[in-house]
Design an enzyme around this catalytic site. Structure first.
Site, PDB file in Angstrom:
ATOM      1  N   THR A   1      46.196  39.954  48.991  1.00 58.76           N
ATOM      2  CA  THR A   1      46.329  39.366  47.929  1.00 58.76           C
ATOM      3  C   THR A   1      47.575  38.757  47.923  1.00 58.76           C
ATOM      4  O   THR A   1      48.526  39.288  48.878  1.00 58.76           O
ATOM      5  CB  THR A   1      46.209  40.369  46.289  1.00 58.76           C
ATOM      6  OG1 THR A   1      44.461  40.537  46.248  1.00 58.76           O
ATOM      7  CG2 THR A   1      46.251  39.592  45.505  1.00 58.76           C
TER       8      THR A   1
ATOM      9  N   GLU B   1      35.057  39.258  49.377  1.00 65.50           N
ATOM     10  CA  GLU B   1      35.578  39.402  47.124  1.00 65.50           C
ATOM     11  C   GLU B   1      34.056  40.466  46.974  1.00 65.50           C
ATOM     12  O   GLU B   1      34.076  40.913  46.184  1.00 65.50           O
ATOM     13  CB  GLU B   1      35.904  38.265  47.031  1.00 65.50           C
ATOM     14  CG  GLU B   1      36.684  38.060  45.830  1.00 65.50           C
ATOM     15  CD  GLU B   1      38.121  38.419  46.978  1.00 65.50           C
ATOM     16  OE1 GLU B   1      38.122  39.574  46.241  1.00 65.50           O
ATOM     17  OE2 GLU B   1      38.329  38.102  47.182  1.00 65.50           O
TER      18      GLU B   1
ATOM     19  N   SER C   1      38.137  40.969  38.726  1.00 64.94           N
ATOM     20  CA  SER C   1      38.752  40.435  39.247  1.00 64.94           C
ATOM     21  C   SER C   1      40.158  42.029  37.799  1.00 64.94           C
ATOM     22  O   SER C   1      40.346  41.717  37.453  1.00 64.94           O
ATOM     23  CB  SER C   1      38.907  39.870  39.535  1.00 64.94           C
ATOM     24  OG  SER C   1      40.750  39.515  40.182  1.00 64.94           O
ATOM     25  N   SER C   2      41.481  42.175  39.224  1.00 68.61           N
ATOM     26  CA  SER C   2      42.542  42.488  38.108  1.00 68.61           C
ATOM     27  C   SER C   2      43.922  41.523  38.621  1.00 68.61           C
ATOM     28  O   SER C   2      44.595  42.269  38.194  1.00 68.61           O
ATOM     29  CB  SER C   2      42.665  44.190  39.277  1.00 68.61           C
ATOM     30  OG  SER C   2      41.716  45.039  39.430  1.00 68.61           O
TER      31      SER C   2
ATOM     32  N   ASN D   1      40.652  39.216  49.506  1.00 68.30           N
ATOM     33  CA  ASN D   1      40.597  40.819  49.213  1.00 68.30           C
ATOM     34  C   ASN D   1      41.250  41.980  50.087  1.00 68.30           C
ATOM     35  O   ASN D   1      42.089  41.769  49.805  1.00 68.30           O
ATOM     36  CB  ASN D   1      39.129  41.320  48.831  1.00 68.30           C
ATOM     37  CG  ASN D   1      38.608  42.347  47.955  1.00 68.30           C
ATOM     38  OD1 ASN D   1      39.672  42.805  47.523  1.00 68.30           O
ATOM     39  ND2 ASN D   1      37.293  43.120  48.030  1.00 68.30           N
TER      40      ASN D   1
ATOM     41  N   THR E   1      43.124  35.984  46.207  1.00 65.02           N
ATOM     42  CA  THR E   1      43.152  36.607  47.306  1.00 65.02           C
ATOM     43  C   THR E   1      42.118  36.420  48.304  1.00 65.02           C
ATOM     44  O   THR E   1      41.194  35.492  48.080  1.00 65.02           O
ATOM     45  CB  THR E   1      43.206  37.844  46.381  1.00 65.02           C
ATOM     46  OG1 THR E   1      43.239  38.847  47.844  1.00 65.02           O
ATOM     47  CG2 THR E   1      41.781  37.440  45.325  1.00 65.02           C
TER      48      THR E   1
HETATM   49  N1  GLY Z   1      40.115  41.613  45.233  1.00 67.16           N
HETATM   50  C1  GLY Z   1      40.901  42.520  44.503  1.00 67.16           C
HETATM   51  C2  GLY Z   1      40.756  41.846  42.552  1.00 67.16           C
HETATM   52  O1  GLY Z   1      40.376  40.332  42.698  1.00 67.16           O
HETATM   53  O2  GLY Z   1      41.395  42.239  41.838  1.00 67.16           O
END
Ligand code: GLY
Length: 585
Positions: free
Chosen positions: A389, A428, A460-461, A409, A407
């Site tokens: 990310t 992902e 996702s975060s 991941n 990202t």
């Molecule tokens: N791959 C981390 C996120 O999207 O939260």
């Protein structure tokens, strides 16, 4: 001078003339790369986690481009210089706010170019596969969205030609870049993993040879990537078709097939970005623009900000402030686990989750003297060191801003390399609930709403966020642009860097502060080693269990500051990853 160089020079001349006419004035054409993690710029700024990428963005601003041109140039460049974090094999979210763009007027929108689930993958796909099927190799790969997203942004809201915007990335790939401390740290972790099972070296040979130097890569080494330069040139010449239906797409399908995965031509050709308005919340008198699901970060950030406002935060007591922040985060992450997913496939109650009355009632129930018990499953899970990310924050000379998080991941994504074109594909798929009753690589528990289905995007975060200096979104100027890398710690890093701007003198001071993180499950407050005793004591005496970990998010922050009565942009590339901002004076 060859034909393509002459063409690029002509394009540059035309675009400078066009943008100068459009903006009605000639602007400073020189840009400056900061010599450290923080700097203040008079006109415009770009903060990324690599100096070459920040510089690429600032070059676009110096040519008269807007923040979209800068973000897209920076992103393609990050694909080259941070190949373990993001890139053309991954996906992302871009939040664009252009209040008064010379070419596009008022724009406030989001572009969702998160990876999608291949057509052959359903909710039970991973149940019978080996544990690492969602993190390693072809079965871990989602259909990449980055190229579609970046080109959609550029075509719809950019000002400069594609060839100009991709030029710095091609240059970086052809000339190479020097390995820094962060790269070397990420590579060491991977080298150990390869050495544990040497068959991996032949399974992922490009990654092993080129990105890891066959186990010897170190600080100061130069990595040249003519293969990715070729991919970027194809994208520059032929646009989206080069990736999704042309030679790069064919290479992806062949590579995925060779490793036992299922992405096929229709998966790639069917990829589409999704667009929509940002979520809008408030932080005191300011407006906050955030990303809607499948980002969980937007809802979480708006929830925590509302709760803290209700609780009169900051109180002046650092221990109590940390406790209130953690309690608000636990509520937000519990909602993440229960309700969040791709809204195109499962209803996500965004309205009720952001209902001010609900949030205020919930905040009022937070006890100031103690934490409360929570149902935990997955407690004690070891969180991975996340090198994946990357985030880009930009403010341009027209007052516009872009916050963009991308990202692949985990470090080097799925490890599955596409040797002809010099990049790694994402993993992902692990951001889905891949096996019922388990948590993912970040220790996050998730509901069955987040099971994989063909075409679905994983939760996702990633939390690209823009804060405006007023309640009226159409007229308020940009106050801050932020976002982070670091899995679920993205949400904590972004929040704490933004909250810190209320009393930090500049962006770097806010970004450099030690951070804390609670994701509801496991029921533990993660604290960076530098978190001071008064905060640790304030948490432990209220019943929180603390656990140390380094790097709670890597934040890129730009915040407006007054210098001699004039607005300037203070920009910081988080020292945790070694970036430097750039900008215009
Ligand atoms: N791959 C981390 C996120 O999207 O939260």
């Amino acid at each position: 001078m060859n034909a393509s160089t002459i063409r690029l020079i002509l394009l540059l001349a035309v675009s400078i003339l066009a943008t100068t006419l459009l903006s009605g004035c000639a602007r400073a054409s020189s840009h400056r790369l900061a010599d450290s993690s923080g700097a203040t710029f008079a006109e415009a700024a770009v903060a990324t986690d690599h100096p070459i990428a920040s510089d690429a963005g600032a070059r676009m601003l110096a040519l008269g481009g807007n923040s979209v041109d800068a973000a897209v140039a920076a992103s393609f460049t990050l694909s080259v210089v941070r190949p373990y974090s993001c890139g053309i094999g991954g996906g992302g979210f871009m939040l664009i706010h252009l209040p008064n763009d010379p070419s596009h007027g008022f724009v406030s929108t989001t572009i969702n170019y998160r990876e999608t689930t291949p057509g052959a993958v359903g909710p039970d796909f991973y149940e019978q596969l080996p544990d690492d099927a969602s993190t390693v190799g072809a079965t871990a790969v989602g259909v990449p969205g980055t190229v579609a997203g970046l080109l959609h942004a550029l075509d719809s809201y950019g000002m400069l030609p594609r060839e100009v915007v991709l030029a710095p990335a091609i240059e970086a790939a052809e000339q190479g870049f020097v390995v820094d401390e962060h790269y070397a740290g990420a590579a060491r972790a991977r080298i150990e993993w390869f050495e544990n099972d040497p068959s991996r070296k032949t399974r992922f040979p490009f990654l092993w040879e080129r990105f890891l130097g066959a186990g010897s890569i170190d600080v100061g080494d130069r990595i040249v990537n003519p293969e990715q330069a070729r991919a970027l040139r194809l994208i520059s010449d032929d646009g989206i078709a080069a990736f999704y239906s042309g030679p790069i797409g064919e290479a992806i399908v062949a590579r995925v097939r060779s490793d036992g995965g299922s992405i096929d031509g229709p998966d790639l050709r069917g990829y589409e970005v999704r667009t929509g308005p940002p979520l809008v919340g408030s932080w005191g008198q300011r407006s906050v623009l955030a990303f809607s699901p499948p980002s969980s970060g937007g809802v979480a950030i708006l929830q925590v900000m509302r709760s803290l406002n209700h609780l009169g935060w900051p109180t002046g007591d650092p221990g109590l402030d940390a406790h209130l922040y953690v309690e608000a985060s636990k509520h937000a992450f519990a909602d993440r686990a229960r309700y969040m997913a791709d809204p195109a496939f499962a209803p996500v109650p965004v309205g009720p989750l952001l209902d001010p009355a609900m949030l205020d009632t919930r905040a009022a129930s937070i006890r100031r003297g103690a934490t409360s018990t929570s149902d935990t499953y997955g407690s004690g899970v070891q969180l991975p060191e996340d090198g994946g990310t990357s985030h880009i924050s930009v403010v341009d000379s027209f007052g516009g801003a872009v916050a963009c998080t991308e990202t692949i991941n985990l470090l080097f994504g799925s490890q599955l390399d596409v040797p002809q074109f010099g990049f790694c594909l994402n993993n992902e798929m692990d951001d889905f609930l891949t096996r019922r009753g388990t948590s993912n690589a970040f220790g996050l528990t998730q509901s069955e709403r987040n099971l994989p289905e063909p075409g679905k995007r994983p939760l996702s975060s990633m939390s690209p966020t823009i804060v405006l200096d007023g309640a009226d979104v159409r007229s308020a100027s940009v106050y801050a642009v932020a976002g982070a890398s670091g899995g679920p710690r993205i949400i904590s890093g972004t929040l704490q860097a933004l909250l810190g701007t209320s009393d930090a003198p500049d962006a770097l001071s806010s970004v450099s502060r030690p951070r804390i993180h609670h994701q509801w499950s496991p029921d533990v407050v993660f604290v960076e080693p530098e978190v001071p005793a008064e905060i640790r004591d304030g948490l432990t005496e209220r019943g929180h269990e603390l656990r140390e970990r380094v790097e709670i998010g890597v934040v890129q922050l730009i915040v407006r500051v007054d210098r001699n009565g004039r607005a300037h942009y203070s920009a910081a590339s988080d020292p945790r990853k070694g970036g430097r901002p750039a900008g215009l004076d």
